[in-house]
Motif scaffolding. Structure first.
Motif, short mmCIF file in Angstrom:
data_model
loop_
_atom_site.label_atom_id
_atom_site.label_comp_id
_atom_site.label_asym_id
_atom_site.label_seq_id
_atom_site.Cartn_x
_atom_site.Cartn_y
_atom_site.Cartn_z
N ALA A 1 9.76 -18.54 -18.29
CA ALA A 1 9.73 -18.19 -17.15
C ALA A 1 10.48 -16.75 -16.85
N ALA A 2 9.95 -15.83 -15.93
CA ALA A 2 10.65 -14.55 -15.87
C ALA A 2 10.76 -14.25 -14.57
N LEU A 3 12.02 -13.84 -13.95
CA LEU A 3 12.46 -13.42 -12.65
C LEU A 3 12.36 -11.99 -12.75
N LEU A 4 11.65 -11.39 -11.85
CA LEU A 4 11.59 -9.81 -11.52
C LEU A 4 12.48 -9.32 -10.37
N LEU A 5 13.48 -8.56 -10.75
CA LEU A 5 14.39 -8.00 -9.80
C LEU A 5 13.98 -6.42 -9.56
N TYR A 6 13.72 -5.96 -8.33
CA TYR A 6 13.59 -4.54 -8.11
C TYR A 6 14.35 -4.12 -6.61
N SER A 7 14.45 -2.88 -6.56
CA SER A 7 14.93 -2.28 -5.05
C SER A 7 13.83 -1.77 -4.29
N ALA A 8 13.54 -2.48 -3.24
CA ALA A 8 12.08 -2.39 -2.46
C ALA A 8 12.30 -1.03 -1.59
N GLU A 9 12.01 0.10 -2.35
CA GLU A 9 12.17 1.59 -1.87
C GLU A 9 11.06 1.81 -1.03
N ASP A 10 9.66 1.61 -1.45
CA ASP A 10 8.64 2.00 -0.42
C ASP A 10 7.44 1.22 -0.81
N SER A 11 6.55 1.17 0.13
CA SER A 11 5.12 0.19 -0.23
C SER A 11 4.43 0.64 -1.55
N GLY A 12 4.68 2.07 -1.83
CA GLY A 12 3.86 2.29 -2.94
C GLY A 12 4.60 1.57 -4.16
N PHE A 13 5.95 1.69 -4.37
CA PHE A 13 6.86 0.92 -5.39
C PHE A 13 6.48 -0.41 -5.34
N GLU A 14 6.26 -1.11 -4.15
CA GLU A 14 6.26 -2.65 -3.97
C GLU A 14 4.80 -2.76 -4.56
N ARG A 15 3.95 -2.05 -4.37
CA ARG A 15 2.43 -2.43 -5.02
C ARG A 15 2.41 -2.09 -6.56
N ALA B 1 -4.27 -2.98 -16.18
CA ALA B 1 -3.99 -3.33 -14.58
C ALA B 1 -2.99 -2.59 -14.05
N LEU B 2 -2.05 -1.96 -14.78
CA LEU B 2 -1.04 -1.25 -14.16
C LEU B 2 -1.14 0.14 -13.99
N GLN B 3 -1.94 1.07 -14.79
CA GLN B 3 -1.93 2.26 -14.79
C GLN B 3 -2.66 3.10 -13.47
N PRO B 4 -3.44 2.24 -12.92
CA PRO B 4 -4.04 3.06 -11.80
C PRO B 4 -3.10 3.00 -10.64
N THR B 5 -2.35 1.94 -10.54
CA THR B 5 -1.25 1.87 -9.18
C THR B 5 -0.17 2.75 -9.50
N LEU B 6 0.30 3.10 -10.91
CA LEU B 6 1.19 3.89 -11.26
C LEU B 6 1.02 5.37 -10.86
#
Length: 666
Positions: free
Chosen positions: A463-477, A640-645
Motif C-alpha cells: 500500500a502507498a498513500l500519496l500526500l501533496y499540497s493542492a496548489e492548482d489544477s495543473g499540479f493536481e493533474r 505516463a508522467l513526462q507529458p503532464t510535467l
C-alpha cells in the motif's frame, strides 16, 4: 455537615496605587477583615506538597466544640508580568455567624504591585481546596487613559506604541523623541504557569519593529517603559482576537500520549479547548467519544496529565477540540504502531440492587446486548455475556454507575474464516472433479489459474498513500498521472483525488488518520510529494519564519489533506519514527533538493522522473524485482508522467497561461 465556604471579596479601589517594578522595597503588606472576622497575614507562601497538615483546622466538626470558631487558610495568587506572588491569610469566623448560603464577611489585602496597563490574574482558594474558588482576570488602566495620564508624571514621557499590519508583516511603531531611551520586551503571557520572555531590547529614538505573521500568538504581549528610575511600564496584548495568531497557536500545539497512561498538550499559550477520550474501531470511521471525563472546558497545557483508566488499550485515543471542531487526535497505538484490535467495547450501566445493563459500542450507536438488531453485537450477545462473566474481557474504566470493558472478537472471526475455508475446499474439490472429466480443457484451466495468481499478487501489493499540497489544477493533474501510473505496478495507491466524497464527509484530518493507520498497519508507506506550497506549509508549522517568507505559500482548500496531515506527520519525524514508514519525492524543474526542509531528509527523498528506478524500488520494498525489471517499470511510469510535467512547466514559464505561477527551481 457540609463545610461552609467563606465568601471573600477583593476590593480594588477607584484609584489603585501605582508602584514601580524597579523598586526593591515596597510598602508593608496588610490585611483587613470585616467586623466579626479575625485574619492574620503570613506573607510570602508556597503551596505545600502535603495538604493534610491544613485539613484539621478547616473541619468544622472538630473545631466548633473546642473554641466555637471556624478557621481556614486562604491562598491569594497574583500574576502580572514579570512578577508572580502568593500570600497566605488565616481567617477565623465565629461559628454563630455561619449561615448556609450567606456571606459572613470580606477580607481586603493591600497590596499587590502591577504595571500600568498590565493584565493581572488573581486566584483565591481555601486550603484544603473546596469546590468554589475565586479566579478572574482584570486589565488595569494604562497611560493612554486621560485620568491616569494627567495624574501620573511618569506617563508624560512614556513611549507611545502603535501596532499596524501590512500583508504578512506586523509593525510595532514607537513614536518617541530622538534622544528618548526606553526598554521593549515581548513575552508570552500564559494563564497556566509563569509568563515566558521571548525578546528584549534597550532602544533609543523612534523605532519600527517588524514581526512575521508566523510569530503571532494570542498571548504575545508587548511591554514598554522609559529607561529612567522609577519609570512606569505599560503592557498591551494586541493579538488576542487575531485569526492568524489562533491558527499559529493550533499549528504549534502538540498532543502526546505518554506510557503507560499519561498525556500532555504542549502549546505556547493557554488553549480554550476540551479534551475527550474516544474509541477508534478498526476499518476507519470517526473516533467515538467515551464516558471517562477529561478536562472539558479548559485543557491544562505544558503539563503531564493522567488518563482516568484502569488499563490501557491500543484503540483508545485522545481528541482535543475547539468550538466543536476537531483540532488534534492521538491514539495509544501510534507510538509502537501496534495494530488496532478487533475488540468490541461494552458499556455497563449500573442501577439499584445490583441491576446492570450492557450495550456494545458500534458505528450505529450503543447496541443493547440480547436485542433483535441485525448487528454483530446483537448476534453474539449471549457469547459476549459469557465472555464478560468468565473474565475474558479487559476492564478499562469504572465509577459508581458505569464501567467500560474491551472484549476480544478474535475467536469469532476465526470461526467465520473456518467456514470460508470449508467452502473453499468444497469448491476446490468440485473443480478437481471437473478437471478429471474434461481433460481437453486443461490448457484453458491453467490459463485461468495463471490469471488468478496474478490477481492474487496484485491483491497483496504494498500500500502507498500519496500526500501533496493542492496548489492548482495543473499540479493536481500531475499527481493524478503519477498515481495512475503507480497503479499499473504491484502497488495499492491511495490519494485524496480519488476519495473526495469520503474526504468531504469525514473531513481532511479524520480521513488522513484512517488512511495513514490502514497503510502503516499493512506494512505500506506514506509518500510526501513536496512542492513550493508544501514546503511553505512545512516551514509555517516548524515556525521557521525566514524560510517561510522565502517560499511562496499557496492557499489550501477544504480538501487539502496535506495541510491537515502535518499535525500527525511532524511528530513522527520529530520523534524518529519516520524511517521505514515515509518516503519523500519532488518533481524535476518544480523544486530543488535543497528546498526540502532538513527535518524530512531523515527519510529517502527522490527527484522524479530522474530517480524513478530507486523511487519504485523503495516503494515496493523487499518484494521489488531486479534492476532490469525496475528499469522497464521506471520507463513505463516516466512515459505516463513526462507529458503532464512538461505541460505544467510550460504553464509555469508563462504566467499569463492557465495555472501560471512561480516555480522554485533554483
Amino acid at each position: 455537615m457540609p463545610v461552609p465556604w467563606f465568601l471573600l471579596s477583593l476590593a480594588l479601589g477607584r484609584s489603585p496605587m501605582v508602584l514601580s517594578l524597579e523598586k526593591l522595597m515596597g510598602p508593608q503588606d496588610t490585611a483587613r477583615c470585616s467586623p466579626g472576622l479575625s485574619c492574620h497575614l503570613w506573607g510570602h507562601w508556597e503551596e505545600p506538597k502535603d495538604e493534610d497538615k491544613f485539613g484539621r483546622a478547616a473541619d468544622p466538626e472538630l473545631e466548633e466544640p473546642r473554641n466555637a470558631f471556624l478557621q481556614a487558610q486562604v491562598v491569594l495568587s497574583f500574576q502580572a508580568y514579570p512578577t508572580a506572588r502568593c500570600v497566605l491569610l488565616e481567617v477565623q469566623v465565629p461559628a454563630a455567624l455561619v449561615q448556609p448560603g450567606q456571606s459572613v464577611g470580606s477580607v481586603v489585602f493591600d497590596c499587590f504591585e502591577a504595571a500600568l496597563g498590565a493584565e493581572v490574574r488573581i486566584w483565591s482558594y481555601t486550603q484544603p481546596r473546596y469546590q468554589k474558588e475565586l479566579n478572574f482576570t482584570q486589565q488595569l488602566p494604562d497611560c493612554k487613559g486621560l485620568e491616569v495620564r494627567d495624574s501620573i508624571q511618569s506617563c508624560w514621557a512614556l513611549p507611545w506604541l502603535n501596532v499596524s499590519a501590512d500583508g504578512d508583516d506586523v509593525y510595532l511603531v514607537l513614536d518617541v523623541s530622538e534622544e528618548q531611551r526606553f526598554g521593549l520586551s515581548l513575552y508570552w503571557n500564559q494563564i497556566q504557569g509563569p509568563t515566558k520572555p521571548w525578546w528584549h531590547r534597550n532602544l533609543t529614538g523612534p523605532q519600527t519593529i517588524t514581526l512575521n505573521h508566523t510569530d503571532l500568538f494570542p498571548c504575545l504581549c508587548i511591554q514598554v517603559w522609559p529607561l529612567e528610575p522609577d519609570s512606569v511600564r505599560t503592557s498591551v496584548c494586541p493579538f488576542r482576537e487575531d485569526p492568524r495568531a489562533h491558527r499559529n497557536l493550533w499549528r504549534a500545539a502538540r498532543l502526546q500520549l505518554l506510557p503507560p497512561r499519561g498525556w500532555r498538550l504542549d502549546a505556547p499559550c493557554s488553549l480554550l479547548a476540551e479534551a475527550t477520550l474516544c474509541w477508534q474501531a478498526p476499518g476507519g470511521g470517526p473516533c467515538q467519544s467515551l464516558v471517562p471525563p477529561l478536562y472539558q472546558a479548559n485543557v491544562t497545557v505544558n503539563k503531564t496529565l493522567e488518563l482516568p483508566l484502569l488499563n490501557a488499550h491500543p484503540n483508545l485515543c485522545v481528541q482535543v477540540s475547539s468550538w466543536e471542531k476537531l483540532q488534534l487526535q492521538e491514539c495509544l497505538w501510534a507510538d509502537s504502531l501496534r495494530a488496532l484490535k478487533d475488540d468490541l467495547l461494552l458499556v455497563e450501566t449500573r442501577g439499584l440492587q445490583d441491576n446492570r445493563s450492557l450495550c456494545a459500542l458500534e458505528p450505529s450507536g450503543c447496541t443493547p446486548l440480547l436485542s433483535k438488531a441485525s448487528t454483530r453485537a446483537a448476534r453474539l450477545g449471549e457469547q459476549l455475556l459469557q465472555d464478560l462473566q468468565s473474565g475474558q474481557c479487559l476492564q478499562l474504566w469504572e465509577d459508581e454507575l458505569r464501567a467500560l470493558w474491551a472484549c476480544p472478537m478474535d475467536k469469532y472471526v476465526h470461526q467465520r474464516w473456518a467456514l470460508v475455508w470449508l467452502a473453499c475446499l468444497l469448491l476446490a474439490s468440485v473443480l478437481f472433479l471437473l478437471f478429471l472429466f474434461r481433460k481437453d480443457h486443461v490448457k484453458g484451466w491453467l490459463r485461468l489459474l495463471k490469471e488468478d495468481l496474478r490477481a492474487g499478487a496484485a491483491a497483496t501489493a504494498r500500500a502507498a498513500l500519496l500526500l501533496y499540497s493542492a496548489e492548482d489544477s495543473g499540479f493536481e493533474r500531475l499527481v493524478g498521472a503519477l498515481a495512475s501510473a503507480l497503479c499499473q505496478l504491484p502497488l495499492q495507491v491511495t490519494v485524496d483525488l480519488w476519495s473526495r466524497r469520503e474526504l468531504s464527509a469525514q473531513g481532511p484530518l479524520a480521513w488522513f488518520h484512517a488512511q495513514r493507520r490502514q497503510t502503516l498497519q499493512e506494512g505500506g508507506v506514506v509518500v510526501l510529494l513536496f512542492s513550493p506550497g508544501a514546503v511553505a506549509l512545512c516551514h509555517e508549522w516548524l515556525q521557521d519564519a525566514a524560510s517561510a517568507s522565502a517560499s511562496a505559500s499557496a492557499p489550501h482548500g477544504p480538501h487539502d489533506a496535506f495541510a491537515a496531515s502535518l499535525s500527525c506527520v511532524l511528530p513522527d519525524f520529530l520523534q524518529g519514527r519516520a524511517p521505514g514508514r515515509y518516503v519523500g519525492a519532488y518533481f524535476d524543474g518544480l523544486l530543488h533538493s535543497g528546498a526540502v526542509p532538513a527535518l524530512f531528509r531523515s527519510v529517502p527523498v527522490f527527484s522524479l522522473p530522474s530517480q524513478l528506478p530507486d523511487f519504485l524500488g523503495t516503494l515496493q520494498g523487499p518484494g521489488a524485482p531486479g534492476p532490469g525489471r525496475l528499469g522497464e517499470r521506471a520507463k513505463q511510469v516516466s512515459r505516463a508522467l513526462q507529458p503532464t510535467l512538461d505541460q505544467l512547466l510550460q504553464a509555469l514559464g508563462d504566467p499569463g497561461g492557465p495555472g501560471g505561477g512561480t516555480r522554485d527551481g533554483t
